[in-house]
Design an enzyme around this catalytic site. Structure first.
Site, PDB file in Angstrom:
ATOM      1  N   THR A 252      38.799 -33.431 100.191  1.00  0.00           N
ATOM      2  CA  THR A 252      39.528 -33.611 101.456  1.00  0.00           C
ATOM      3  C   THR A 252      39.388 -35.046 101.941  1.00  0.00           C
ATOM      4  O   THR A 252      39.617 -35.319 103.121  1.00  0.00           O
ATOM      5  CB  THR A 252      39.008 -32.645 102.544  1.00  0.00           C
ATOM      6  OG1 THR A 252      37.596 -32.854 102.713  1.00  0.00           O
ATOM      7  CG2 THR A 252      39.261 -31.189 102.177  1.00  0.00           C
ATOM      8  N   ARG A 254      40.238 -38.774 100.090  1.00  0.00           N
ATOM      9  CA  ARG A 254      41.453 -39.490  99.726  1.00  0.00           C
ATOM     10  C   ARG A 254      41.762 -39.180  98.265  1.00  0.00           C
ATOM     11  O   ARG A 254      40.859 -39.118  97.430  1.00  0.00           O
ATOM     12  CB  ARG A 254      41.307 -41.000  99.942  1.00  0.00           C
ATOM     13  CG  ARG A 254      41.322 -41.424 101.401  1.00  0.00           C
ATOM     14  CD  ARG A 254      42.681 -41.158 102.045  1.00  0.00           C
ATOM     15  NE  ARG A 254      42.796 -41.667 103.401  1.00  0.00           N
ATOM     16  CZ  ARG A 254      42.599 -40.935 104.501  1.00  0.00           C
ATOM     17  NH1 ARG A 254      42.230 -39.662 104.382  1.00  0.00           N
ATOM     18  NH2 ARG A 254      42.756 -41.489 105.696  1.00  0.00           N
ATOM     19  N   ASP A 278      43.160 -31.174  99.189  1.00  0.00           N
ATOM     20  CA  ASP A 278      44.023 -31.441 100.339  1.00  0.00           C
ATOM     21  C   ASP A 278      44.727 -32.781 100.186  1.00  0.00           C
ATOM     22  O   ASP A 278      45.681 -33.065 100.905  1.00  0.00           O
ATOM     23  CB  ASP A 278      43.188 -31.447 101.630  1.00  0.00           C
ATOM     24  CG  ASP A 278      44.024 -31.691 102.877  1.00  0.00           C
ATOM     25  OD1 ASP A 278      44.881 -30.841 103.186  1.00  0.00           O
ATOM     26  OD2 ASP A 278      43.839 -32.739 103.520  1.00  0.00           O
ATOM     27  N   GLU A 283      50.215 -38.957  96.277  1.00  0.00           N
ATOM     28  CA  GLU A 283      50.907 -38.163  97.289  1.00  0.00           C
ATOM     29  C   GLU A 283      52.049 -38.959  97.936  1.00  0.00           C
ATOM     30  O   GLU A 283      51.948 -40.187  98.068  1.00  0.00           O
ATOM     31  CB  GLU A 283      49.924 -37.653  98.346  1.00  0.00           C
ATOM     32  CG  GLU A 283      49.137 -38.695  99.100  1.00  0.00           C
ATOM     33  CD  GLU A 283      48.107 -38.056 100.021  1.00  0.00           C
ATOM     34  OE1 GLU A 283      48.082 -38.451 101.194  1.00  0.00           O
ATOM     35  OE2 GLU A 283      47.343 -37.169  99.581  1.00  0.00           O
ATOM     36  N   HIS A 302      47.821 -32.481 102.429  1.00  0.00           N
ATOM     37  CA  HIS A 302      47.130 -33.463 103.264  1.00  0.00           C
ATOM     38  C   HIS A 302      47.251 -33.100 104.748  1.00  0.00           C
ATOM     39  O   HIS A 302      47.756 -33.884 105.566  1.00  0.00           O
ATOM     40  CB  HIS A 302      47.664 -34.873 103.023  1.00  0.00           C
ATOM     41  CG  HIS A 302      46.693 -35.942 103.449  1.00  0.00           C
ATOM     42  ND1 HIS A 302      46.691 -37.202 102.911  1.00  0.00           N
ATOM     43  CD2 HIS A 302      45.683 -35.934 104.359  1.00  0.00           C
ATOM     44  CE1 HIS A 302      45.736 -37.934 103.477  1.00  0.00           C
ATOM     45  NE2 HIS A 302      45.117 -37.191 104.368  1.00  0.00           N
TER      46      HIS A 302
END
Length: 339
Positions: A252, A254, A278, A283, A302
């Site tokens: 969770t 980066r 996450d 991304e 995220h």
């Protein structure tokens, strides 16, 4: 740096605060004069900043109330901030715990603070991390799929027992400490690695170890370190090979802290049993194999910090950083300093 009523300082806002209680907005208005410009892509915002300085500057601080659904203006680099710094700006602040989009070295060389919103981000991220740790331990995605598919009580799949599992926390800042507290309630033994060891009174049952020992020992590894040149691809082919067979990975922090292809390969080989993510290396794109391996992955877009109160708390924390800076010369949650 402190200010008097006779020298009421000027502050540049990128977007106005929309969720802060009005009485606190009014209070901030007694401390400074605010100029608001609208969020825009990086180069457009750079032009708007120069225009704002010419029309209403100089500014002692610049704070950003980010609109998540619009194009973000990052990076917060020399091109964007130099006109502000050269005219006297000494504080930048925006939302979120991470700051990989900020040229911290440039700010520090110029004795300029960057303040994040570590408090509002920490609680929510830690809650989400704890949820995802439990999900990956219990193989929640596989169980949910079974229920939807009419597969009842697959007894060949046996979840790990949290009370007999070792949790390895990489990064024991505010988020890592909260995750430690959460998971100790479920009986997990906690080991951790950090840039420096915590004071004994802060460890509260957790054991400090080197990174290699953590990788070799932990049943579950959860990542809570900032993204820096040293932590990029912290988990890669070589470091994943050091982990226990059947290890569980939770991220969770980066996305680029994990080499995504290396994780996919480790999942496909079975060395990593399951992963809960996450954040992702590229991304908003997610590796297609991660999406296909629904029985071995828990995926979120995220959104660990997002709940019904995040915007109010985050924006209020940004204003609190500004208030502290105006009164004392230092924000509440700087990520740099020491000059």
């Amino acid at each position: 740096m402190t200010f008097t009523k006779q020298s009421k300082p000027r502050v540049l806002l990128v977007n106005d605060a929309t969720e802060v209680p009005q009485d606190y907005v009014d209070h901030i208005g007694t401390l400074c004069e605010r100029t608001v410009i609208q969020q825009a892509p990086h180069d457009v915002l750079a032009t708007r900043i120069k225009e704002a300085i010419q029309e209403n500057g100089p500014f002692v601080a610049c704070i950003v109330f980010l609109r998540w659904a619009e194009t973000w203006p990052w990076p917060l680099d020399e091109h964007l901030v130099r006109p502000l710094i050269e005219s006297g700006c000494r504080l930048f602040s925006s939302g979120g715990a991470g700051y990989e989009f900020v040229d911290i070295q440039y700010l520090t060389r110029n004795k300029v603070y960057y303040a994040n919103t570590a408090l509002s981000a920490s609680v929510r991220t830690a809650d989400s991390a704890a949820m995802m740790i439990l999900q990956v331990i219990r193989s929640a995605s596989k169980r949910e799929h079974d229920a939807r598919a009419g597969v009842w009580q697959d007894r060949t799949l046996r979840a790990k027992d949290a009370r007999k599992s070792v949790l390895g926390i990489v990064g024991m800042g505010s988020i890592g400490k909260l995750v430690k507290d959460h998971m100790q309630h479920f009986g997990m033994k906690v080991i951790y690695h950090n840039r420096s060891r915590l004071a004994p009174e802060e460890e509260t049952g957790a054991t400090y170890v080197g990174l290699e020992e953590l990788l070799k020992t932990a049943d579950v590894i959860t990542l809570h370190c900032p993204l820096t040149k040293d932590t990029r691809h912290l988990l890669n082919k070589d470091t994943l090979a050091l982990t226990k067979p059947g290890v569980l990975i939770v991220n969770t922090s980066r996305g680029p802290v994990v080499h995504e292809q290396a994780l996919v390969d480790a999942l496909e080989s079975g060395h990593v049993a399951r992963a809960a993510l996450d954040v992702f290396e590229f991304e908003p794109e997610i590796h297609p194999r991660l999406k296909e391996m629904w029985d071995r992955t828990i995926l979120q877009p995220h959104c660990a910090v997002i709940n019904e109160t995040i915007m109010e708390d985050q924006q209020t924390e940004i204003y609190a950083n500004l208030e502290s800076f105006l009164k004392t010369g230092k924000p509440n949650t700087p990520v740099n300093g020491g000059w």
